[in-house]
Structures are given as C-alpha cells and as structure tokens.
Write an enzyme that holds these catalytic residues in place. Structure first.
Site, short mmCIF file in Angstrom:
data_model
loop_
_atom_site.label_atom_id
_atom_site.label_comp_id
_atom_site.label_asym_id
_atom_site.label_seq_id
_atom_site.Cartn_x
_atom_site.Cartn_y
_atom_site.Cartn_z
N ARG A 318 0.82 -1.23 0.00
CA ARG A 318 0.00 0.00 0.00
C ARG A 318 0.85 1.27 0.00
O ARG A 318 0.61 2.21 0.77
CB ARG A 318 -0.93 0.00 1.20
CG ARG A 318 -1.73 -1.27 1.26
CD ARG A 318 -2.58 -1.41 2.49
NE ARG A 318 -3.00 -2.81 2.62
CZ ARG A 318 -3.45 -3.38 3.70
NH1 ARG A 318 -3.61 -2.67 4.79
NH2 ARG A 318 -3.80 -4.65 3.72
N LEU A 383 -0.33 -15.28 9.89
CA LEU A 383 -0.01 -16.61 9.37
C LEU A 383 1.49 -16.87 9.35
O LEU A 383 1.91 -18.02 9.41
CB LEU A 383 -0.59 -16.76 7.95
CG LEU A 383 -2.10 -16.66 7.86
CD1 LEU A 383 -2.57 -16.88 6.43
CD2 LEU A 383 -2.80 -17.66 8.79
N VAL A 384 2.30 -15.80 9.32
CA VAL A 384 3.75 -15.99 9.30
C VAL A 384 4.18 -16.80 10.53
O VAL A 384 5.01 -17.70 10.44
CB VAL A 384 4.47 -14.62 9.23
CG1 VAL A 384 5.94 -14.77 9.52
CG2 VAL A 384 4.27 -13.98 7.86
N LYS A 386 2.58 -19.04 12.07
CA LYS A 386 2.23 -20.45 11.88
C LYS A 386 3.16 -21.09 10.86
O LYS A 386 3.56 -22.25 11.00
CB LYS A 386 0.76 -20.55 11.42
CG LYS A 386 -0.21 -20.07 12.48
CD LYS A 386 -1.66 -20.30 12.10
CE LYS A 386 -2.56 -20.03 13.30
NZ LYS A 386 -3.97 -20.27 13.03
N ASP A 505 -53.95 -7.24 18.79
CA ASP A 505 -53.09 -6.61 19.80
C ASP A 505 -52.69 -5.23 19.25
O ASP A 505 -52.75 -5.01 18.03
CB ASP A 505 -51.86 -7.49 20.05
CG ASP A 505 -50.79 -6.77 20.79
OD1 ASP A 505 -51.06 -6.30 21.91
OD2 ASP A 505 -49.67 -6.65 20.25
P1 ADP Z 1 -1.10 -10.11 6.50
O1 ADP Z 1 -2.24 -10.89 6.04
O2 ADP Z 1 -1.44 -8.97 7.38
O3 ADP Z 1 -0.18 -9.69 5.42
P2 ADP Z 1 -0.12 -12.67 7.52
O4 ADP Z 1 1.07 -12.96 8.37
O5 ADP Z 1 -1.38 -13.27 7.99
O6 ADP Z 1 -0.21 -11.09 7.43
O7 ADP Z 1 0.11 -13.17 6.05
C1 ADP Z 1 1.24 -12.85 5.30
C2 ADP Z 1 1.36 -13.87 4.19
O8 ADP Z 1 2.19 -13.32 3.17
C3 ADP Z 1 2.03 -15.14 4.65
O9 ADP Z 1 1.33 -16.24 4.13
C4 ADP Z 1 3.42 -15.05 4.10
O10 ADP Z 1 3.98 -16.29 3.74
C5 ADP Z 1 3.27 -14.20 2.87
N1 ADP Z 1 4.50 -13.42 2.69
C6 ADP Z 1 5.06 -12.66 3.60
N2 ADP Z 1 6.20 -12.12 3.13
C7 ADP Z 1 6.34 -12.53 1.90
C8 ADP Z 1 7.31 -12.29 0.89
N3 ADP Z 1 8.35 -11.50 1.07
N4 ADP Z 1 7.13 -12.87 -0.29
C9 ADP Z 1 6.07 -13.67 -0.47
N5 ADP Z 1 5.14 -13.93 0.44
C10 ADP Z 1 5.27 -13.36 1.61
C1 G6P Z 2 -4.33 -8.37 4.82
C2 G6P Z 2 -5.79 -8.17 4.46
C3 G6P Z 2 -6.06 -8.66 3.05
C4 G6P Z 2 -5.12 -8.04 2.07
C5 G6P Z 2 -3.67 -8.26 2.52
C6 G6P Z 2 -2.68 -7.59 1.62
O1 G6P Z 2 -4.07 -9.70 4.88
O2 G6P Z 2 -6.59 -8.84 5.41
O3 G6P Z 2 -7.39 -8.38 2.67
O4 G6P Z 2 -5.28 -8.56 0.78
O5 G6P Z 2 -3.51 -7.77 3.83
O6 G6P Z 2 -2.99 -6.24 1.46
P1 G6P Z 2 -3.31 -5.58 0.05
O7 G6P Z 2 -3.82 -4.23 0.38
O8 G6P Z 2 -2.02 -5.56 -0.68
O9 G6P Z 2 -4.32 -6.43 -0.64
#
Ligand code: ADP
Ligand code: G6P
Length: 729
Positions: A318, A383-384, A386, A505
């Site tokens: 963003r 998720l990172v 995990k 009613d």
């Molecule tokens: P968010 O949804 O806020 O971005 P999450 O930790 O839930 O945070 O998810 C991030 C996801 O993006 C993870 O599945 C991770 O493997 C993936 N990701 C993070 N960094 C990279 C990267 N540099 N290149 C590719 N995938 C990435």
């Molecule tokens: C979070 C939000 C998603 C979004 C992702 C990446 O995981 O919950 O909805 O897709 O971030 O952000 P972006 O704005 O690049 O889609």
C-alpha cells in the site's frame, strides 16, 4: 454442479504491465496465501481485482491477460484508477483498516471515498450476479467488501452467503465512532454466516449489532427480519503440508542452494544466531517498535553483540498511502541508526530487506532462523507465525509472538509478549536464545500438532459446513412464514362467513414501538383501516395498555376494547370490569423496581391501574440482559405467594395479577357468541395466551419470527396493515 464463489478485493494472482508485456506474480497477505489452496482444490471460481487499473490495460494484451486469469479459475472485476485511489487506498486503507486495528488517529473519513466504496462494492455485486447460478454458495472476504453480502442478498435472496473478516473487529467503543456504522453492519448482515478469527472479534461484532442495530441476539445468533444469522469464530490455519514438505525438501537438497541460503549459512554457527521477522510493511505490524526493542536488548545484554542478527523482511504494501510511506521512512532511519550504533567490521546487527521474495527464499529464511520474532501491535491472525512453526522439521526454534495477534489465542506454547514492553521483549529474546533444545522441541511439536490438524483446508471445510447448516436451519425458521395460500384462504373465508371475530393486539402489531410508550398514538391511516374493519366484523383491540390511555385514544370510536391485559372491556361505549383485581401488592413491588431503575440508566416504570411495568428499551442491551435476569430472580420469590405473575414482553417486564391474561378474555368472548370466523394477531409473550385459547379453526398470526404457538408469522406492523387492508376491502 453447484459451485462456491470466493470473492475478495485481491485475486490470488497479481498482474502488472511491463513495457509491451505483462507479468503475473502470486499475491502476498494472509487472505490470498491462505485461500489459495482452498480455491485450488475446489470447483469454484474466485472473483476479485487483478492488480492492474482498467485505464492501464492495453487492448492488445487484454485477451491474453483475461485468458491467463480464466486459466486460474478467476474472474476479474475491472477497477479504474479513481476506484483504486478512493475505494482501495482511500476508504479501505485510510478509514477502515486503521480504525479496525485501533489506530484511530490514522483514520480519515471522507464522504467522497465512502461513495466510492459503495460504488465499487456494487461493481463487485454485478460481477458476482453475472457468474451466479441457482444453488451456488458465495463466500465474501474481508473489510474491502463489507457491503457486498447485503447487495447480493437484495438481488438474490435465496443465495447462501458466507462472510469472513480477516482483520480484527474492534470493540464497540471504537466501532461506534465510525460515521457509516449502521450501513456497514447492514451490509455485513446480508450474510447467513459471519466468521471471525477469534471469539473476541465475534463478541465485539455482536455487541455492536446489539447496541447499534438494536437487534435480538441469542448466544451467537442474530434475528434479522425473517432470517437467523449465525456468527462464529474460525481461526484460520495454513497449508501445513506445503510448508512442512518444502522445508523437508530443503533439508535434503544440499546441492542446489539458493544464494540467499548460502549467505545465511555463512552466518550460522553454534554461538551465532539468526532472529527472523517477516511482515508486510504495515504500521500494525510493530516494525519500528521491534527495532527499538532490539536496540534495548543489545544495550542490556551486550554479551550478544556480534552473536545475534535480526533478519528483517518487510514486504512493500500500500505504498501510495501516506501512513505507509511515513512508516517506510521511519524504518529506514531506525535500521540505519541502530546499525550505525552497533556495527563492527565483521557484524551488522540488522539485515533489512524491503522486497517480496519467492516462496523458496521464504523457506530459506524460515528454516535458517533460530528465533522468529513476530510482534504486531495488532493483527487479525498472523499466518507468518504459523508458517515458521510448520517449517521447523527438526523441532528446534523458538517463536516469540505478540499477544495482540489473533494467532496468540491458539499458540500458547510460543513465548507470548506484550509488544509495547521493551523489557518483555528483551527478557523473552534472552530466554529464547538460551532455551534448552528439549524445551524448544516440546513446544514446537505441540504447536505443530495443532497446526497440522486444524490446517487451512479444515478451516475452510468447517466454515462451509457451518454455512451449509444455516441453509437447513433457514428452512426451519421460515416454515411458519405466512404463505400466499394461507393468506388467500384467510381472506376468502373471512369474506364467506357472517359471524366474524377479529382480535388485534396494539403495540408491536398495529403500531411500531417508540422509546416512550405514550408516543405510540394511533395515526389517521390506522383509524380509517379500523373503521372499515369494524363495518365488517366484531373488532376487538386487546392490549396491556391501561384503560385511561385507550379511552383517550379510542373512546370516540365504536370498537370493542380490552385493556390491562384483560381487566377491562369497553363495549357499546361502556367500561366493565371483567376481573376483580387487587392492587395492594404494588406498594411492595414498586420499591424493588425503583432500585432497578436507579441502577440501569434508560429504564423507567410505567404504572398502570392493575400492573407495574419496567421498560428497558432504551437501556444498554448488555446491561439490560443482566438486569432482567436479576429482576426475574428477585421477583420470582415474591410473586408466587401473592397471586402475581411476571410477563416478559417486548423490552418490558410486567408484574400483574395471575388471574388476568388475554387468553381468558379470548375464552370468554368465544362463549358469548357463535363466531364462524376467528382471527388473532399479536406480537409478544402476552399474546401467546390468546393463541393458546384460540379454536383450532382460528387464523392466528404472530408478528416477528420468534417462537410462537400461532400458525403463521409475518414480518412487521407494515405487513399486518397491508393484510388487514385486504380484509377490509
Ligand atoms: P497479513 O495478512 O497482514 O499480510 P499474515 O502474516 O497473515 O499477514 O500473512 C502474510 C502472508 O504473506 C504469509 O502467508 C506469508 O507467507 C506471505 N508473505 C510474507 N512475506 C512474503 C514475501 N516477502 N514474499 C512472499 N510472500 C510473503
Ligand atoms: C491483509 C488483508 C487482506 C489483504 C492483505 C494484503 O491480509 O486482510 O485483505 O489482501 O492484507 O494487502 P493488500 O492491500 O495488498 O491487498
């Protein structure tokens, strides 16, 4: 065959135009990475934005791009530059995202962007409708599309719609500051099932629904018009096998090492450790805080200088939104300052990457790091954290995780910290770096077991199964919904018969509820409707209202009136007592009710001739719920010996003599004449007594969709009036 349509702002693939060609890369972010495997398995389609603005799409490339998108079972929603600026960067990421993550000071509310948000949600709705066939299920995702469930429900009411929010739902105190809070909730309530990562987010959502929309909530079910909407928490998992197997392959694959892996391995030894953090470059992820806490750690535990290194991967995100640009500058400066402060000729404390990386390199990072430092200030799930655990094939490694991430609720074996406390940070890092291997393995194994069992596939299955169940219970709920046949039968029988009795009613049946009961006066249209009915039938208005109020409102009319739940009958312009009622109990009960009024703002006592009513319509619904239970307990012991009973009406508790109820009036009226047609309309508990006493042949109709003994249910006072108009014709 029926299919599931996934809808999210971003598709799992992102297209970008470069010179005369285009490039396709996987999307980052938890939503896309998590749902990708769910989508790959099923027979459904995924609707979303492809990443290129419509204005940039060259005609000569568009066919090829379209076919690439179609091959991936995706359908793109065309967004213009303006849409992206106002709906995505604007409303979604400058208003909703910060507010939902408790960054209120970053939230910016612009009317123009709200309009764009509505417009783009409409665009998504159109594409969904174009691709929707009967029997399909729609699963909408995340905060960019909060209005979409209702837009689809309006056009296709029979479609089963699920919604999942991937970010936190904030507490009511935060959410209520939002200028379009009702519209947002209404949009979400188009879904049949709403899912959140944690119970806390679910609880916050329900609390806003109760307080802002004033809807009835029973446990996790919301009654909304003629629908029951289910709300539940489903903590999202990862594709465990994908990460675990990739790490296993990585272990075996010592020949073909990536450059990154070679560089990382140069820096790993018995007494040198790597600490990893991976996030999108987002202010919710606590990146500057983490860097400062790392500085605090090095200042307080200087023995770790030259022994540990923080490998920090921040993925660009963003970057047109000003707060993200500011964060990038701040991070660059901090990394520069700390590296400048501590670096030696052979050591830099922070390795900082600002880029996206291919999957293999992610695995390199996960498998090479001794500690993962995942410390968001606020995060829906994360998720990172995990993924790191899933790649620890040898069971070693320590996860330090912020309590503010949804994932912390199910990852108790991690070292959980408050990301705002540097001390917590430093102590946990020290503990992680010195943790015996055996303890590391016990913790990781425990975490892995759960992640493997509740993986993303299981998560999606559970959600879709629960959504399917709502389809079945939906049918149960509407079995009593007034059918066209019953309505036609009622009207034709009414017209055929000669001796008709119609019992109506008043509050909640003929007029809607007002905050103050005295404001619910009859309107001209109602008088004219009742006049017409009176011409054709014996018309009885039967109410818990007191005699004086009804005398004032209806005394000039020829209808029969029953007031005070059945104490008084007004017939041929004369009031007669149907029951002999004592009222001396009131002096004992009133002081009790007064203590409840004092302790429950927004409530008041209504004194009727024969009963006392405690109204709580304007009170905070959660406090009122607790107080009604308390009041009920207090009163139950008192009323039994005094011949009194407690009536639970619509947002009112009424205490009155036991030998009075509307049912007794119905029995009495039925014996007084030989009626060949009887119909009864009512909306609350007090009207159930009438339904109970009604003869088998009577047409009984309950207003609202809560449990009833009436034969059929109808939505609200408007519908009642429409139906009565048809009888009056
Ligand atoms: P968010 O949804 O806020 O971005 P999450 O930790 O839930 O945070 O998810 C991030 C996801 O993006 C993870 O599945 C991770 O493997 C993936 N990701 C993070 N960094 C990279 C990267 N540099 N290149 C590719 N995938 C990435
Ligand atoms: C979070 C939000 C998603 C979004 C992702 C990446 O995981 O919950 O909805 O897709 O971030 O952000 P972006 O704005 O690049 O889609």
């Amino acid at each position: 065959m029926n299919k599931t349509i996934i809808v999210s702002n971003r598709l799992p693939l992102q297209v970008s135009i470069q010179d005369n060609s285009f490039k396709v890369v996987p999307s980052v972010g938890g939503l896309a990475t998590g749902m990708k495997s769910v989508h790959a398995e099923g027979n459904g389609i995924w609707i979303g934005w492809s990443g290129i603005p419509e204005n940039d799409l060259r005609p000569e490339l568009s066919d090829e791009i379209d076919s690439k998108i179609r091959d991936e079972k995706c359908v793109s929603v065309p967004l213009t530059n303006e849409d992206i600026e106002e709906y995505y960067e604007g409303f979604s990421n400058r208003a909703l995202w910060p507010l939902f993550h408790y960054f209120m000071e970053y939230s910016n509310f612009e009317q123009k962007e709200w309009e764009a948000y509505k417009r783009v949600n409409e665009k998504f709705a159109e594409v969904v409708i174009d691709n929707l066939e009967d029997g399909d299920t729609v699963w909408v995702h995340d905060y960019q599309l909060l209005l979409l469930p209702q837009l689809i429900k309006d056009r296709k009411p029979n479609t089963t719609i699920g919604f999942f929010l991937h970010i936190p739902f904030p507490s009511y105190e935060i959410f209520r500051t939002f200028p379009w809070r009702e519209e947002i909730l209404t949009g979400m309530l188009g879904a049949d099932l709403l899912g959140f990562h944690t119970y806390d987010y679910e609880r916050h959502f329900l609390s806003s629904v109760k307080r802002i929309m004033r809807l009835e909530v029973q446990f996790n079910e919301i009654s909304y018009h003629d629908r029951i909407i289910k709300v539940d928490s489903f903590p999202m998992g990862i594709d465990y096998d994908k990460f675990h197997n990739a790490a296993l392959e990585h272990d075996n694959d010592s020949e073909e090492k990536s450059d990154l892996r070679k560089r990382l391995e140069e820096h790993i030894s018995e007494d040198k450790k790597l600490i990893l953090s991976i996030d999108r470059m987002d202010y919710t992820k606590g990146i500057p805080n983490r860097i400062k806490a790392f500085e605090y750690f090095l200042d307080n535990y200087p023995e770790y200088k030259e022994k540990v290194r923080l490998v920090m991967l921040a993925v660009p995100s963003r970057s047109n939104v000003p707060q993200y640009q500011k964060l990038k500058r701040e991070t660059d400066e901090l990394v520069g300052r700390i590296n400048g402060k501590f670096a030696t000729v052979s050591w830099t404390p922070i390795w900082y990457f600002y880029r996206s990386m291919p999957f293999n390199n992610l695995i390199d990072l996960y498998t090479s790091s001794d500690v993962a430092l995942i410390t968001p200030i606020r995060d829906g799930m994360n998720l990172v954290a995990k993924e790191y655990v899933a790649t620890r094939t040898k069971g070693n490694g320590v996860l330090i995780l912020s309590e503010m991430a949804g994932a912390s609720k199910e990852m108790n074996e991690a070292l959980l910290i408050n990301p705002n406390s540097y001390e917590d940070f430093a102590n946990s890092l020290k503990r992680a770096l010195t943790m015996p291997l055996e303890e590391q393995q016990t913790r990781i194994k425990f975490l892995q077991k759960r992640l493997k069992r509740y993986d993303v596939e299981k998560w999606a299955d559970e959600f879709l199964k629960s959504l399917e169940d709502t389809k079945n219970s939906k049918n149960e709920n509407v079995t009593k919904k007034l059918t066209e046949d019953y309505e036609a039968d009622l009207i034709s029988t009414f017209n055929e018969k000669n001796k008709r009795l119609l019992l109506l009613d008043y509050d909640g049946t003929l007029v809607g509820f007002k905050d103050n009961p005295q404001d619910a006066e009859p309107d001209e249209a109602l008088f004219s409707l009742l006049d017409k009915l009176h011409e054709k039938t014996t018309l009885v208005l039967i109410s818990g209202r007191d005699k004086d109020t009804f005398q004032r409102w209806f005394g000039h009319k020829p209808y029969n009136l029953v007031t005070d739940h059945g104490v008084w009958l007004y017939k041929n312009k004369e009031w007669n007592a149907l029951e002999r009622i004592k009222t001396d109990w009131m002096q004992n009960i009133r002081p009790i009710l007064e203590t409840f009024v004092d302790r429950t703002p927004g409530t008041f006592i209504e004194t009727k001739n024969y009963s006392l009513a405690w109204h709580y319509r304007k009170a905070d619904p959660e406090l009122a719920k607790i107080r009604t239970i308390e009041l009920n307990t207090v009163l139950t012991s008192m009323v039994a010996n005094n011949g009194l009973s407690i009536l639970k009406g619509n947002k009112v508790i009424e205490i009155k003599s036991s030998n009075v109820n509307k049912g007794r009036v119905v029995s009495r009226l039925l014996t007084q004449d030989n009626y060949d047609f009887v119909s009864i309309f009512g909306d609350d508990w007090t009207d159930e007594y009438m339904f109970e006493e009604a003869p088998e042949s009577a047409y009984t109709i309950k207003v609202g969709y809560t449990k009833t003994k009436a034969k059929y249910q109808i939505q609200g006072t408007e519908k009642v009036r429409e139906l009565l108009e048809k009888l009056a014709q």
